[in-house]
Design an enzyme around this catalytic site. Structure first.
Site, PDB file in Angstrom:
ATOM      1  N   LYS A  24       5.332   7.175 -20.609  1.00  0.00           N
ATOM      2  CA  LYS A  24       5.429   8.255 -21.578  1.00  0.00           C
ATOM      3  C   LYS A  24       6.900   8.487 -21.971  1.00  0.00           C
ATOM      4  CE  LYS A  24       1.118   8.071 -20.513  1.00  0.00           C
ATOM      5  NZ  LYS A  24       0.478   8.885 -19.500  1.00  0.00           N
ATOM      6  N   ASP A  83       3.529  16.064 -10.765  1.00  0.00           N
ATOM      7  CA  ASP A  83       3.499  15.094 -11.858  1.00  0.00           C
ATOM      8  C   ASP A  83       4.327  15.693 -12.997  1.00  0.00           C
ATOM      9  OD1 ASP A  83       2.889  13.589 -14.119  1.00  0.00           O
ATOM     10  OD2 ASP A  83       0.844  13.164 -13.460  1.00  0.00           O
ATOM     11  N   ARG A  99       8.510  -8.611  -4.963  1.00  0.00           N
ATOM     12  CA  ARG A  99       7.565  -7.515  -4.705  1.00  0.00           C
ATOM     13  C   ARG A  99       8.264  -6.437  -3.879  1.00  0.00           C
ATOM     14  NH1 ARG A  99       4.751  -8.016  -0.387  1.00  0.00           N
ATOM     15  NH2 ARG A  99       3.903 -10.054  -0.888  1.00  0.00           N
ATOM     16  N   TYR A 131      -4.643  15.330 -15.268  1.00  0.00           N
ATOM     17  CA  TYR A 131      -4.796  14.114 -16.057  1.00  0.00           C
ATOM     18  C   TYR A 131      -6.111  13.420 -15.662  1.00  0.00           C
ATOM     19  CZ  TYR A 131      -3.822   9.357 -17.644  1.00  0.00           C
ATOM     20  OH  TYR A 131      -3.906   8.132 -18.239  1.00  0.00           O
TER      21      TYR A 131
HETATM   22  C1  LIG Z   1      -0.446   8.791 -18.437  1.00  0.00           C
HETATM   23  C2  LIG Z   1      -0.402   9.757 -17.326  1.00  0.00           C
HETATM   24  C3  LIG Z   1      -0.639   9.353 -15.998  1.00  0.00           C
HETATM   25  C4  LIG Z   1      -1.037   7.943 -15.633  1.00  0.00           C
HETATM   26  O1  LIG Z   1      -0.034   7.027 -15.892  1.00  0.00           O
HETATM   27  P1  LIG Z   1      -0.303   5.498 -16.299  1.00  0.00           P
HETATM   28  O2  LIG Z   1       1.063   4.969 -16.542  1.00  0.00           O
HETATM   29  O3  LIG Z   1      -1.152   5.505 -17.521  1.00  0.00           O
HETATM   30  O4  LIG Z   1      -1.004   4.856 -15.153  1.00  0.00           O
HETATM   31  C5  LIG Z   1      -0.527  10.304 -15.011  1.00  0.00           C
HETATM   32  N1  LIG Z   1      -0.222  11.599 -15.295  1.00  0.00           N
HETATM   33  C6  LIG Z   1      -0.003  12.008 -16.547  1.00  0.00           C
HETATM   34  C7  LIG Z   1       0.333  13.442 -16.790  1.00  0.00           C
HETATM   35  C8  LIG Z   1      -0.095  11.120 -17.610  1.00  0.00           C
HETATM   36  O5  LIG Z   1       0.104  11.551 -18.859  1.00  0.00           O
END
Ligand SMILES: *Cc1c(COP(=O)(O)O)cnc(C)c1O
Length: 388
Positions: A199, A174, A49, A102
């Site tokens: 992604k 982000d 962890r 998001y």
């Molecule tokens: C998918 C996404 C998230 C969240 O990520 P997870 O891996 O699904 O928890 C946050 N910001 C953006 C822009 C995303 O596309």
């Protein structure tokens, strides 16, 4: 930090680091725990962890690609966002977030704010008056998502960071939609970068993961402490998979972009397509900023169907090369209806306020042959046009 180009860092990270058998590719350390050589001697790793070599290899690579001092790899992107909020934000602190962020970020900030964990205010960050008004409230953190989801709005990160600094606010970006290959927020002045590595960074739609990268050593240490404290770190196997995906990130991003350029050109002459949202369009309000701060326009695009909802339903149903699914950034093309899928946690009013129409569709353009993708769109539009 090395002086290597991004593609080289992504490909060579951890290569030839195995000293036991000289394996070229670093092994996967599937262990929860590590032995102490003797009493009183704390080893580099004691429990997965808090630390794991496979996860650390990925964290170091992502920190280097984003130009940060350190990174924590989390079990998902949402956990990375929550980690930042848990580590740095208290009940009296205010977070300023974009009103079209998001859906999961919106839900997280909104729900935790309702519990009294912190305060949050959602604003249109492309509106200078709204930004000035928000900064006057002395926020602790400004959350930025650029390009935004799903309307691909662009925020001038360098300008926002410069003004935020004057009020002492921290800025987190982000960067999920572009990856470090196409945008590096820390170089533009940001304090933190977050990715849903689910992604583009993993890129194969087979892992859910995230990362929080800190610009300074001090923040990196504090965040790592909190990640262990609240249990936000990712699994070693997921880190191994993500490291494998990361190696092809640079060429994938180029191909994603090239395919999306061809699809955009097709959509522009398709009568059933209304507004198109993509920063490459000269009429897009963020076009000039995107040219300045991005190294490419990315492969996410949204458009409104000019016809009614019945046509939209047929169009989506008839597609064969675009899977109707949430998420993005994988090798396969996806189509999403934000109003009923990714953004359904937002009320109708909040959606309207964010400019998100029920006729909006979002594409994640994959790596199939673009001729097949365009032929598929064409046949689905033809079937949709038969609906009155
Ligand atoms: C998918 C996404 C998230 C969240 O990520 P997870 O891996 O699904 O928890 C946050 N910001 C953006 C822009 C995303 O596309």
């Amino acid at each position: 930090m090395s002086d290597k180009k991004l593609a080289t860092v992504a490909v060579r990270t951890g290569i030839e680091s195995d000293t036991q058998y000289n394996a070229v590719v670093p092994p996967l350390y599937l262990t929860s725990t590590y032995s102490f050589s003797q009493l009183g001697e704390v080893p580099q790793y004691d429990y997965s962890r808090s630390g794991n070599p496979t996860r650390n290899t990925l964290a170091d690579a992502l920190a280097e690609l984003e130009g940060g001092a350190g990174a924590v790899v989390t079990n998902c992107g949402t956990a990375a966002i929550n980690l930042l909020a848990s580590a740095l934000i208290g009940p009296e602190d205010l977070i300023i977030a974009p009103h079209d962020c998001y859906g999961g970020t919106y839900r997280l900030f909104n729900t935790r704010a309702a519990k009294g964990d912190f305060k949050v205010r959602f604003i249109d960050q492309t509106d200078p008056a709204a930004v000035a008004e928000a900064l006057a409230l002395q926020p602790k953190l400004i959350w930025v998502e650029t390009p935004s989801n799903p309307l691909l709005r662009i925020v001038d990160v360098a300008e926002l960071c410069a003004t935020a600094k004057q009020t002492g606010a921290l800025v987190a970006v982000d960067n999920t939609f572009l990856s470090p290959i196409l945008q590096q927020p820390i170089a533009l002045g940001a304090d933190f970068v977050v990715h849903s590595t689910t992604k583009y960074i993993n890129g194969h739609s087979d892992v859910v993961g995230g990362v929080l990268i800190s610009k300074t050593e001090e923040h990196a240490e504090e965040i790592a402490w909190w990640a262990n404290c609240i249990g936000a770190t990712g699994a070693p196997f997921d880190a191994y998979m993500t490291l494998r995906g990361l190696r092809t990130l640079a060429p994938r991003m180029r191909m994603h972009e090239e395919n999306s350029r061809q699809i955009l050109a097709y959509l522009q002459q398709q009568p059933l397509v209304g507004n198109i949202y993509h920063p490459s369009q000269p009429e897009h309000p963020g076009h000039a900023i995107a040219l300045k701060q991005q190294k490419g326009f990315g492969a996410m695009l949204s458009f409104e169907m000019a016809g009614g909802m019945a046509q939209l339903e047929v169009f989506v149903k008839e597609l064969n090369c675009f899977s109707l699914a949430e998420s993005l950034g994988g090798t396969e093309s996806l189509i999403c209806h934000p109003a009923s899928m990714t953004h359904r946690a937002m009320s109708d009013e909040a959606q309207a306020e964010a400019g998100l129409k029920p006729s909006l569709l979002r594409l994640s353009v994959g790596l199939e042959d673009p001729e097949d993708l365009i032929a598929d769109l064409e046949q689905a539009f033809n079937k949709a046009s038969e609906v009155a």
